[in-house]
Design an enzyme around this catalytic site. Structure first.
Site, PDB file in Angstrom:
ATOM      1  N   ARG A 102     -25.791  16.987  28.593  1.00 19.44           N
ATOM      2  CA  ARG A 102     -27.163  15.752  28.122  1.00 19.44           C
ATOM      3  C   ARG A 102     -28.668  15.761  28.348  1.00 19.44           C
ATOM      4  O   ARG A 102     -28.784  16.268  29.678  1.00 19.44           O
ATOM      5  CB  ARG A 102     -26.654  14.173  28.720  1.00 19.44           C
ATOM      6  CG  ARG A 102     -27.260  12.507  28.574  1.00 19.44           C
ATOM      7  CD  ARG A 102     -26.709  11.794  28.642  1.00 19.44           C
ATOM      8  NE  ARG A 102     -25.632  11.390  28.092  1.00 19.44           N
ATOM      9  CZ  ARG A 102     -24.844  10.349  27.705  1.00 19.44           C
ATOM     10  NH1 ARG A 102     -25.249   9.208  28.801  1.00 19.44           N
ATOM     11  NH2 ARG A 102     -23.976   9.992  27.286  1.00 19.44           N
ATOM     12  N   HIS A 129     -25.677  12.454  18.851  1.00 19.94           N
ATOM     13  CA  HIS A 129     -24.605  11.789  20.611  1.00 19.94           C
ATOM     14  C   HIS A 129     -23.162  12.285  19.311  1.00 19.94           C
ATOM     15  O   HIS A 129     -22.237  11.236  19.251  1.00 19.94           O
ATOM     16  CB  HIS A 129     -24.786  10.488  20.152  1.00 19.94           C
ATOM     17  CG  HIS A 129     -24.063  10.248  21.599  1.00 19.94           C
ATOM     18  ND1 HIS A 129     -23.141  10.722  21.968  1.00 19.94           N
ATOM     19  CD2 HIS A 129     -23.791   9.228  22.262  1.00 19.94           C
ATOM     20  CE1 HIS A 129     -23.458  10.980  23.527  1.00 19.94           C
ATOM     21  NE2 HIS A 129     -22.983   9.504  23.655  1.00 19.94           N
ATOM     22  N   ASP A 224     -25.944  -0.903  19.081  1.00 19.29           N
ATOM     23  CA  ASP A 224     -26.067  -0.378  19.969  1.00 19.29           C
ATOM     24  C   ASP A 224     -27.306  -0.532  20.619  1.00 19.29           C
ATOM     25  O   ASP A 224     -27.699  -1.347  20.228  1.00 19.29           O
ATOM     26  CB  ASP A 224     -26.151   1.002  19.765  1.00 19.29           C
ATOM     27  CG  ASP A 224     -26.634   2.455  21.184  1.00 19.29           C
ATOM     28  OD1 ASP A 224     -26.542   2.010  22.318  1.00 19.29           O
ATOM     29  OD2 ASP A 224     -27.439   3.740  20.458  1.00 19.29           O
ATOM     30  N   CYS A 265     -21.106   2.068  21.451  1.00 15.63           N
ATOM     31  CA  CYS A 265     -20.423   3.237  22.249  1.00 15.63           C
ATOM     32  C   CYS A 265     -20.903   2.490  23.450  1.00 15.63           C
ATOM     33  O   CYS A 265     -20.682   3.270  24.378  1.00 15.63           O
ATOM     34  CB  CYS A 265     -21.816   3.535  21.622  1.00 15.63           C
ATOM     35  SG  CYS A 265     -23.233   3.643  21.686  1.00 15.63           S
TER      36      CYS A 265
HETATM   37  N1  NVA Z   1     -28.533   5.526  22.568  1.00 16.48           N
HETATM   38  C1  NVA Z   1     -28.375   5.387  23.258  1.00 16.48           C
HETATM   39  C2  NVA Z   1     -26.577   5.922  23.343  1.00 16.48           C
HETATM   40  C3  NVA Z   1     -26.300   5.829  24.395  1.00 16.48           C
HETATM   41  C4  NVA Z   1     -24.713   6.259  25.114  1.00 16.48           C
HETATM   42  C5  NVA Z   1     -29.051   6.234  24.395  1.00 16.48           C
HETATM   43  O1  NVA Z   1     -29.468   7.456  23.837  1.00 16.48           O
HETATM   44  O2  NVA Z   1     -29.245   5.813  24.762  1.00 16.48           O
HETATM   45  N1   CP Z   2     -21.356   5.767  25.033  1.00 15.58           N
HETATM   46  C1   CP Z   2     -21.553   6.954  25.661  1.00 15.58           C
HETATM   47  O1   CP Z   2     -22.483   8.010  25.848  1.00 15.58           O
HETATM   48  O2   CP Z   2     -21.698   6.064  26.964  1.00 15.58           O
HETATM   49  P1   CP Z   2     -22.504   7.094  28.870  1.00 15.58           P
HETATM   50  O3   CP Z   2     -23.579   6.345  28.452  1.00 15.58           O
HETATM   51  O4   CP Z   2     -22.215   6.012  29.883  1.00 15.58           O
HETATM   52  O5   CP Z   2     -22.202   8.374  29.304  1.00 15.58           O
END
Ligand code: NVA
Ligand code: CP
Length: 305
Positions: A102, A129, A224, A265
């Protein structure tokens, strides 16, 4: 698919995406007898941002399949002191059977994949993602028994999750209507790629301004956070741009199909992009959706590793 990187759904055909979902379903049906599938395999998970679902569902997935893993924060590794991504990738390649990472910049993943021969899996980047989106298609398939002809309405920020859903919908024949405020639409190049694919699969991909227009005829309403990780400095500007118009409320839900499903999500920011009555209400399938992250990733790891 063995050995492939999984950085974006754009790199995979509809048949390959189905193969991953079908493998997830097959393993789920096998129940307890999957514990040797990845025996002796070792996964390294690297997190430059926080995670609950992705990290723990990947750890659960590899362990259930008989493999092992280690999860590390970016700054716990020499990466945090400036070791290059290329050198890190070349090293991990000697120890592990796969990397799940990540990162802030999608380019970091591309570089990692270039220097590691083992599969590199995108656990979220600024652009995409894909594990989230593909497991969401698995969720929709489990609930509705089909993907083609389903309509998904995205309400809010045209962010990484939205991008991966756009690419996936366009390949799998799901209609997708995105409603975002000015300046927060999905990236033009992602939208154009999705629209090109949609002409082949025969579905409709559109960006509109009004949430009411997006949810008309929708089977799925998806939102989201308005403030993705790393964008905290934009919080006030974003809340002003998104609220109250782009909040998913009961009133908005009532304009979609009567049996529409609500997806997110997670993590949810209650009272911002969605109200409690929707998130905790009868249309919401967010916990089932979160569970499927683990199932999808079992299928993914089984095919890639
Ligand atoms: N769009 C959000 C998704 C979190 C799972 C982020 O990037 O923080
Ligand atoms: N949806 C998702 O990726 O959650 P986390 O940020 O908790 O991994």
């Amino acid at each position: 698919m063995k050995g492939r990187d999984f950085l974006t759904l754009g790199d995979f055909s509809a048949e390959e995406l189905w193969a991953i979902m079908k493998e997830a379903l097959r393993l789920e049906q096998l129940g307890g007898s999957v514990s040797e599938i990845l025996k002796g395999k070792f996964l390294v998970l690297i997190f430059q941002k926080p995670s609950t679902r992705t990290r723990i569902s990947f750890e659960a997935a590899i362990k259930q399949l008989g493999g092992e893993c280690v999860s590390l924060g970016w700054s716990e590794m020499q990466l945090g002191r400036g070791e290059t991504i290329a050198d890190t990738a070349r090293t991990l390649d000697r120890y592990a059977d796969g990397i799940v990472a990540r990162v802030f910049s999608h380019g970091h993943l591309v570089e990692m994949a270039e220097y590691a021969a083992i599969p590199v899996v995108n656990a979220l980047s600024d652009l995409y993602h894909p594990c989230q989106a593909l497991s969401d298609f698995l969720t929709i398939y489990k609930k509705l028994g089909k993907l083609e002809g389903v309509k998904l309405a995205w309400i809010g920020d045209g962010d990484n999750v939205c991008h991966s859903l756009l690419l996936g919908c366009s390949k799998l024949g799901v209609d997708m209507s995105v409603a975002s405020p000015p300046g927060f639409e999905p990236k033009g190049e992602v939208l154009q790629a999705a629209q090109r694919e949609s002409r082949k699969s025969g579905c409709k991909i559109e960006v509109v301004r009004e949430p009411e227009a997006a949810v008309r005829g929708a089977d799925i309403i998806y939102t989201d956070t308005f403030i993705s990780m790393g964008l905290d400095e934009e919080r006030q500007r974003r809340l002003q741009a998104f609220l109250p118009k782009y909040q998913v409320t009961l009133k908005l839900l009532q304009l979609a199909n009567p049996d529409c499903l609500f997806m997110h999500c997670l993590p949810a920011h209650r009272g911002e992009e969605v109200v409690d009555e929707v998130l905790d209400g009868p249309h919401s399938i967010v916990w089932f959706q979160a569970e499927n992250r683990m199932h999808l990733q079992r299928g993914l790891l089984s095919l890639l590793i």
